[in-house]
Design a protein around this motif. Structure first.
Motif, PDB file in Angstrom:
ATOM      1  N   GLY A   1      -7.262  15.514 -25.278  1.00 30.44           N
ATOM      2  CA  GLY A   1      -5.838  15.500 -25.571  1.00 30.44           C
ATOM      3  C   GLY A   1      -4.992  15.239 -24.342  1.00 30.44           C
ATOM      4  O   GLY A   1      -4.019  14.473 -24.392  1.00 30.44           O
ATOM      5  N   ASP A   2      -5.374  15.852 -23.214  1.00 26.96           N
ATOM      6  CA  ASP A   2      -4.612  15.660 -21.987  1.00 26.96           C
ATOM      7  C   ASP A   2      -4.749  14.230 -21.459  1.00 26.96           C
ATOM      8  O   ASP A   2      -3.794  13.661 -20.920  1.00 26.96           O
ATOM      9  N   ALA A   3      -5.944  13.642 -21.604  1.00 23.82           N
ATOM     10  CA  ALA A   3      -6.144  12.264 -21.154  1.00 23.82           C
ATOM     11  C   ALA A   3      -5.336  11.293 -22.007  1.00 23.82           C
ATOM     12  O   ALA A   3      -4.717  10.347 -21.494  1.00 23.82           O
ATOM     13  N   ALA A   4      -5.332  11.517 -23.319  1.00 24.92           N
ATOM     14  CA  ALA A   4      -4.555  10.664 -24.222  1.00 24.92           C
ATOM     15  C   ALA A   4      -3.060  10.812 -23.940  1.00 24.92           C
ATOM     16  O   ALA A   4      -2.307   9.828 -23.942  1.00 24.92           O
ATOM     17  N   ARG A   5      -2.637  12.045 -23.688  1.00 27.10           N
ATOM     18  CA  ARG A   5      -1.223  12.293 -23.394  1.00 27.10           C
ATOM     19  C   ARG A   5      -0.823  11.635 -22.079  1.00 27.10           C
ATOM     20  O   ARG A   5       0.258  11.033 -21.968  1.00 27.10           O
ATOM     21  N   ALA A   6      -1.701  11.709 -21.062  1.00 26.50           N
ATOM     22  CA  ALA A   6      -1.417  11.070 -19.777  1.00 26.50           C
ATOM     23  C   ALA A   6      -1.241   9.567 -19.939  1.00 26.50           C
ATOM     24  O   ALA A   6      -0.346   8.961 -19.336  1.00 26.50           O
ATOM     25  N   ALA A   7      -2.094   8.957 -20.763  1.00 31.06           N
ATOM     26  CA  ALA A   7      -1.983   7.519 -21.002  1.00 31.06           C
ATOM     27  C   ALA A   7      -0.637   7.164 -21.618  1.00 31.06           C
ATOM     28  O   ALA A   7       0.027   6.206 -21.194  1.00 31.06           O
ATOM     29  N   GLN A   8      -0.222   7.936 -22.612  1.00 32.26           N
ATOM     30  CA  GLN A   8       1.051   7.650 -23.282  1.00 32.26           C
ATOM     31  C   GLN A   8       2.227   7.857 -22.342  1.00 32.26           C
ATOM     32  O   GLN A   8       3.168   7.042 -22.301  1.00 32.26           O
ATOM     33  N   LEU A   9       2.199   8.933 -21.563  1.00 32.82           N
ATOM     34  CA  LEU A   9       3.292   9.208 -20.640  1.00 32.82           C
ATOM     35  C   LEU A   9       3.400   8.135 -19.560  1.00 32.82           C
ATOM     36  O   LEU A   9       4.509   7.717 -19.191  1.00 32.82           O
TER      37      LEU A   9
ATOM     38  N   GLN B   1       0.853  -1.184   0.000  1.00 31.75           N
ATOM     39  CA  GLN B   1       0.000   0.000   0.000  1.00 31.75           C
ATOM     40  C   GLN B   1       0.886   1.230   0.000  1.00 31.75           C
ATOM     41  O   GLN B   1       1.757   1.370   0.864  1.00 31.75           O
ATOM     42  N   PRO B   2       0.719   2.131  -0.957  1.00 36.42           N
ATOM     43  CA  PRO B   2       1.554   3.334  -0.962  1.00 36.42           C
ATOM     44  C   PRO B   2       1.286   4.182   0.270  1.00 36.42           C
ATOM     45  O   PRO B   2       0.179   4.178   0.812  1.00 36.42           O
ATOM     46  N   VAL B   3       2.289   4.923   0.704  1.00 37.87           N
ATOM     47  CA  VAL B   3       2.122   5.748   1.898  1.00 37.87           C
ATOM     48  C   VAL B   3       1.419   7.053   1.591  1.00 37.87           C
ATOM     49  O   VAL B   3       0.967   7.751   2.499  1.00 37.87           O
ATOM     50  N   HIS B   4       1.342   7.399   0.298  1.00 38.01           N
ATOM     51  CA  HIS B   4       0.678   8.644  -0.073  1.00 38.01           C
ATOM     52  C   HIS B   4       0.187   8.558  -1.513  1.00 38.01           C
ATOM     53  O   HIS B   4       0.545   7.649  -2.266  1.00 38.01           O
ATOM     54  N   THR B   5      -0.669   9.520  -1.856  1.00 30.57           N
ATOM     55  CA  THR B   5      -1.083   9.738  -3.237  1.00 30.57           C
ATOM     56  C   THR B   5      -0.826  11.201  -3.578  1.00 30.57           C
ATOM     57  O   THR B   5      -1.242  12.089  -2.839  1.00 30.57           O
ATOM     58  N   VAL B   6      -0.135  11.411  -4.671  1.00 29.53           N
ATOM     59  CA  VAL B   6       0.152  12.761  -5.161  1.00 29.53           C
ATOM     60  C   VAL B   6      -0.801  13.062  -6.312  1.00 29.53           C
ATOM     61  O   VAL B   6      -0.955  12.247  -7.221  1.00 29.53           O
ATOM     62  N   TYR B   7      -1.463  14.203  -6.266  1.00 29.87           N
ATOM     63  CA  TYR B   7      -2.384  14.620  -7.332  1.00 29.87           C
ATOM     64  C   TYR B   7      -1.735  15.713  -8.172  1.00 29.87           C
ATOM     65  O   TYR B   7      -1.283  16.727  -7.641  1.00 29.87           O
ATOM     66  N   VAL B   8      -1.693  15.495  -9.485  1.00 32.96           N
ATOM     67  CA  VAL B   8      -1.104  16.463 -10.414  1.00 32.96           C
ATOM     68  C   VAL B   8      -2.137  16.773 -11.498  1.00 32.96           C
ATOM     69  O   VAL B   8      -2.656  15.849 -12.134  1.00 32.96           O
ATOM     70  N   PRO B   9      -2.496  18.030 -11.721  1.00 31.80           N
ATOM     71  CA  PRO B   9      -3.484  18.367 -12.758  1.00 31.80           C
ATOM     72  C   PRO B   9      -3.106  17.806 -14.122  1.00 31.80           C
ATOM     73  O   PRO B   9      -1.929  17.782 -14.501  1.00 31.80           O
ATOM     74  N   GLY B  10      -4.115  17.356 -14.865  1.00 31.97           N
ATOM     75  CA  GLY B  10      -3.884  16.709 -16.149  1.00 31.97           C
ATOM     76  C   GLY B  10      -3.125  17.551 -17.147  1.00 31.97           C
ATOM     77  O   GLY B  10      -2.328  17.028 -17.932  1.00 31.97           O
ATOM     78  N   GLU B  11      -3.352  18.858 -17.135  1.00 31.39           N
ATOM     79  CA  GLU B  11      -2.673  19.721 -18.104  1.00 31.39           C
ATOM     80  C   GLU B  11      -1.232  20.019 -17.702  1.00 31.39           C
ATOM     81  O   GLU B  11      -0.439  20.505 -18.513  1.00 31.39           O
ATOM     82  N   VAL B  12      -0.886  19.715 -16.443  1.00 28.70           N
ATOM     83  CA  VAL B  12       0.451  19.999 -15.921  1.00 28.70           C
ATOM     84  C   VAL B  12       1.349  18.760 -15.981  1.00 28.70           C
ATOM     85  O   VAL B  12       2.576  18.877 -16.099  1.00 28.70           O
ATOM     86  N   PHE B  13       0.758  17.593 -15.922  1.00 28.94           N
ATOM     87  CA  PHE B  13       1.520  16.347 -15.865  1.00 28.94           C
ATOM     88  C   PHE B  13       2.458  16.199 -17.060  1.00 28.94           C
ATOM     89  O   PHE B  13       2.053  16.383 -18.206  1.00 28.94           O
ATOM     90  N   GLN B  14       3.721  15.886 -16.763  1.00 21.89           N
ATOM     91  CA  GLN B  14       4.737  15.719 -17.795  1.00 21.89           C
ATOM     92  C   GLN B  14       5.552  14.449 -17.530  1.00 21.89           C
ATOM     93  O   GLN B  14       5.448  13.840 -16.466  1.00 21.89           O
TER      94      GLN B  14
END
Length: 429
Positions: free
Chosen positions: A125-133, A42-55
């Motif tokens: 576009g951001d969802a597709a990009r997140a999947a690829q990344l 079980q991870p000790v945390h979850t980090v949330y990053v906005p979809g348009e910011v995720f790289q």
């Protein structure tokens, strides 16, 4: 010799069989509803990053920012320990492990956010990009152990958008090679069990369409409304949600600020240690116990930025809230800023290291049938083993020191933690 001594009984042997037959449906129901902890990390945390910011470099960037914060505001173990109130014995081990963790694995669980935190203009576009990344990260070894998205909720105004984003994301993963083992999805703002059922039907249909094994896709349920805790009929809605998930629910995540606002708590008092938060998480914890669904605490929105004094103050708050959650068996929480990560790991590592020797010695005494000051039962041995394994999972403890103090191999330690841990170990061989 060799024969069992005969003793007198009053009940016919067939009566026991009748009792077993009458309880067979209950036995099956217990096994279905309460399979126990999944035994996985079980991870000790979850980090949330906005979809348009995720790289592609987001995880490494968070680690680098966290290290830079330490360099600036706590450049050595003594300073860091003084800020957090760590003992002299823990100062160096915790500080060194925090730095090593930030260099090696700064984020354990990352959620690309397409809900409240998303401000982008091209969600497809951001969802597709997140999947690829994410697919690329798992292929090249830069992924967090767990990664996925938080979609929009099942409420009418955003339902279609949420469904489409999830479809685009999952389809992108499939086209890039398949769903990664560490995939995690989060369904926010769940109010009625029927919304969970809708999510089940959604991922079920995706599995059928793409030829995946039934049950392959699980999801977390985010608890952010009062109705998700107590329904109009006076029952615990969250328990019904777990049942409605049909075995697909992996976690219950407490949403600190939405839930607090829902109850009318003013902004200055919205925090994970508010009595309203404690009540909600206690209900979540009881509802999830034994089901294999894990509970996660929320976050703090007080960011460690500004002067060194301001950073230290925010660090102390975050550290204290994390330690408080760990003592209440909430082993996971949210982190909203890279500078929260040093105190997340400091709290987690201190929690496991300061209780490590006592837990190891108690488990060793239990395993070797040695009488001691504390008389432990199998359930306590299970908790002790689970505590040590969680410490190993996150890097707070090392296998060598655990083996040395317990006298147990890792495989045997896992058998004490429960059959599902042991099964996972056996299947991995």
């Amino acid at each position: 010799m060799g024969q069992q001594e005969q003793v007198a009984t009053s009940l016919a042997g067939a009566f026991s069989e009748e009792i077993s037959a009458s309880l067979a449906p209950v036995d099956a129901e217990l096994e279905r509803r309460y399979p126990g902890d999944p035994g996985t990390r079980q991870p000790v945390h979850t980090v949330y990053v906005p979809g348009e910011v995720f790289q592609a470099d987001t995880i490494r960037s968070w680690g680098d920012q966290a290290l830079a914060s330490l360099d600036e505001h706590a450049p050595d173990a003594e300073t860091f320990a003084k800020v957090l109130g760590l003992s002299d014995e823990l100062a160096a081990p915790v500080y060194d492990r925090v730095r090593a963790k930030l260099e090696r694995e700064p984020v354990e669980d990352l959620r690309v956010d397409f809900e409240d935190g998303y401000k982008g203009k091209d969600e497809d576009g951001d969802a597709a990009r997140a999947a690829q990344l994410i697919a690329d990260a798992y292929k090249n070894g830069t992924a967090a152990p767990y990664m996925g998205i938080r979609m929009k909720c099942m409420e009418a105004p955003v339902r279609d958008r949420g469904i489409r984003t999830l479809d685009v994301f999952l389809t992108g993963l499939m086209e890039a090679g398949g769903l990664p083992e560490g995939l995690v999805l989060t369904l926010p703002k769940v109010t009625y069990p029927e919304q969970v059922t809708a999510m089940v039907r959604l991922v079920e249909q995706f599995e059928k369409t793409r030829g995946l094994n039934p049950g392959r896709i699980g999801f977390e349920i985010q608890i952010e409304t009062s109705q998700s805790i107590l329904g109009a009929d006076g029952t615990a809605t969250v328990a019904k949600m777990i049942d409605a998930a049909e075995g697909r629910a992996t976690g219950l995540h407490y949403g600190t600020f939405d839930y607090s606002a829902c109850l009318g708590v003013s902004a200055a008092y919205q925090a994970s240690d508010h009595p309203a938060a404690d009540h909600a998480k206690a209900i979540m914890q009881v509802a999830a116990a034994g089901t294999g669904v894990r509970v996660s605490d929320g976050s703090t929105n007080v960011l460690p930025i500004g002067t060194t004094e301001q950073v230290h103050e925010a660090w102390r708050l975050h550290y204290g809230l994390t330690r408080r959650a760990l003592a209440r068996a909430y082993y996971q929480g949210w982190d909203m800023h890279p500078r929260h990560i040093p105190t997340r790991y400091a709290a987690v590592f201190a929690f496991y290291r300061e209780g490590f020797e006592a837990a190891a010695k108690r488990l060793a005494a239990y395993a070797n049938h040695v009488d001691g000051a504390v008389m432990d039962e199998p359930a306590t041995a299970k908790a002790l083993a689970g505590y040590l394994l969680r410490g190993l999972d996150c890097g707070a403890l090392d296998t060598g020191e655990v083996t040395r103090l317990t006298g147990l191999t890792l495989a045997r330690l896992q058998t004490y933690a429960g059959p599902r841990r042991a099964d996972l170990t056996a299947s991995a061989k």
